[in-house]
Write an enzyme that holds these catalytic residues in place. Sequence first.
Site, PDB file in Angstrom:
ATOM      1  N   LYS A 103       0.813  -1.228   0.000  1.00 58.69           N
ATOM      2  CA  LYS A 103       0.000   0.000   0.000  1.00 58.69           C
ATOM      3  C   LYS A 103       0.849   1.282   0.000  1.00 58.69           C
ATOM      4  CE  LYS A 103      -4.100  -1.950   2.230  1.00 58.69           C
ATOM      5  NZ  LYS A 103      -5.082  -1.793   3.306  1.00 58.69           N
ATOM      6  N   ASP A 130      -9.853   2.848   1.977  1.00 53.27           N
ATOM      7  CA  ASP A 130      -9.839   2.269   3.328  1.00 53.27           C
ATOM      8  C   ASP A 130     -10.356   3.265   4.371  1.00 53.27           C
ATOM      9  OD1 ASP A 130      -8.914  -0.302   2.798  1.00 53.27           O
ATOM     10  OD2 ASP A 130      -6.798   0.250   3.006  1.00 53.27           O
TER      11      ASP A 130
END
Length: 283
Positions: free
Chosen positions: A65, A102
């Site tokens: 990420k 997220d």
Amino acid sequence: MLKFAVIGHPLTQSLSAVMHNAMLKALNIEGEYETLDTESEDLVSRVKYLKSRDYAGFNVTIPLKVPITLFLDNVDNLADIAGCANTVKIMPDKSLYGYNTDVYGFQKAIPADVQTSLTGAVVSILGTGGAARAAAIALCQIGVKTINFYARNVINASDMVNFLRGQFLNVTFNLRQIQSLNKLSDSKMLVNSTPIGMRGKAMGTSPLDEAVLKTLPADAVVYDIVYNPIKTELLKQAQKLGYKTISGLDMFVYQGAKAFEIWTGKTARPDVMKMAVLEHLAQ
């Protein structure tokens, strides 16, 4: 045909393909979502592969990420603040646009009354990876006063915490050794952002001793971002002790729905996506 994928390692526990393929089918979109196991050293070749094979977008999970940001041509505001992305859209000119869904997923999964109770509160987060950054940003948007990060390696995590301090001047960020964690009596919420307890990653173990968990106030909430299994060892312990809990399933579904909408421009149905995941987990 539209092509999507998730990249990261390990991906044996990932149910992203189950969720997204169910949504493509429900909307009669001709497309496919694949699981492409990708280790850190293979990220360069994987990005080239996705661009050259005409993929429309991809998700990014542990441990990519943060590294993926080096390849992005543009990012949305949340990915910029977080310094990491979990969703990438491949534009017609093959440039990469990164998003952090997220943050949205983490916050959307918290019931409204719990969000209200977090205003001005202290929250403790286990871990300092990409998921911890997303959780922290969502909590800052909700209005928490203090976030305590607990890391295995404080030196490695210090840059990230200092970055957040610069972004959210009205929030106090503390960085501590997870080994020194012995009480949580000041915390309104405990968040596990580590993979401990995940299927294939120390499943059946908790990132925290029950004796420490017990020190949370009676009205505290325990939030585990792990979604496979839905009820982790940490959540089992928390429920046994009478705490309100939030599993990672809703965060997973909501972040996925947002990614689906970014890629396709179509309105996703989180209920369809969640049902697909639950059916798979029940097998």
